[in-house]
Design an enzyme around this catalytic site. Sequence first.
Site, PDB file in Angstrom:
ATOM      1  N   LYS A   9      13.516 -11.757   9.277  1.00 15.14           N
ATOM      2  CA  LYS A   9      14.361 -10.652  10.580  1.00 15.14           C
ATOM      3  C   LYS A   9      14.231 -12.328  11.722  1.00 15.14           C
ATOM      4  CE  LYS A   9      11.416  -6.940   9.706  1.00 15.14           C
ATOM      5  NZ  LYS A   9       9.803  -6.167  11.166  1.00 15.14           N
ATOM      6  N   PHE A  57      11.220   4.567  19.557  1.00 11.66           N
ATOM      7  CA  PHE A  57      11.057   2.594  19.454  1.00 11.66           C
ATOM      8  C   PHE A  57      12.499   2.635  19.250  1.00 11.66           C
ATOM      9  CE2 PHE A  57       9.405   4.233  15.372  1.00 11.66           C
ATOM     10  CZ  PHE A  57       9.651   3.536  14.544  1.00 11.66           C
ATOM     11  N   THR A  91       1.680  -4.613   8.268  1.00  7.88           N
ATOM     12  CA  THR A  91       3.229  -4.327   9.219  1.00  7.88           C
ATOM     13  C   THR A  91       2.588  -4.768  11.342  1.00  7.88           C
ATOM     14  OG1 THR A  91       4.306  -2.734   8.769  1.00  7.88           O
ATOM     15  CG2 THR A  91       5.070  -3.230  10.967  1.00  7.88           C
ATOM     16  N   ARG A 102       2.882 -12.768   7.286  1.00 12.69           N
ATOM     17  CA  ARG A 102       2.138 -12.373   9.038  1.00 12.69           C
ATOM     18  C   ARG A 102       0.850 -12.296   9.385  1.00 12.69           C
ATOM     19  NH1 ARG A 102       4.520  -5.873   7.755  1.00 12.69           N
ATOM     20  NH2 ARG A 102       6.847  -6.587   7.985  1.00 12.69           N
ATOM     21  N   ASN A 112       7.348  -9.242  13.734  1.00 14.91           N
ATOM     22  CA  ASN A 112       6.372  -9.578  13.068  1.00 14.91           C
ATOM     23  C   ASN A 112       7.707 -10.246  11.111  1.00 14.91           C
ATOM     24  OD1 ASN A 112       8.481  -7.447  11.515  1.00 14.91           O
ATOM     25  ND2 ASN A 112       6.314  -6.094  11.213  1.00 14.91           N
ATOM     26  N   HIS A 115      10.901  -8.133   6.560  1.00 12.99           N
ATOM     27  CA  HIS A 115      10.778  -6.821   6.058  1.00 12.99           C
ATOM     28  C   HIS A 115      10.913  -7.198   4.961  1.00 12.99           C
ATOM     29  CE1 HIS A 115      11.606  -2.964   5.180  1.00 12.99           C
ATOM     30  NE2 HIS A 115      13.328  -3.507   4.266  1.00 12.99           N
TER      31      HIS A 115
END
EC number: 2.7.4.6
Length: 149
Positions: A9, A57, A91, A102, A112, A115
Amino acid sequence: MERTFLMVKPDGVQRGLIGEVITRFERRGFKMVASRFEKLPDARVMEHYAEHVQKPFFPGLKAYITSGPCFLMVWEGKDIVKISRDMIGATNPAGAAPGTIRGDYALEIGMNVIHGSDSVETANREIAIHFKPEELVSYTRIDEQYLYE
């Protein structure tokens, strides 16, 4: 062989973690069969996260994912969906074990680092969203004979 979709990400890209992610998966014996570095268009983000579009969200998630480039990958290997999820970690980074991506690099649930598909079905759907079949490269790693029985 099973395949999965992984995406570093924008926070992972900005922090220079693409190489670290690739290294972890290669050392585990998995092989990358497709990759692309790009800033995702809104329409594809909405397709990828279709199950979250109506959730409160989602606007923040969409803004974050489109805030910068992502590194998209398809990886292949035995039981890769489950193993990659274990390698990625929970997550919420607060619950991610040390030694996971993570657990080692993420601080916030909203940013985080990575994915990863959560099932074989999801992996197939996500791969189809981001890659054309002809973009997936089939090859044999030189060490495969030492990786699988």
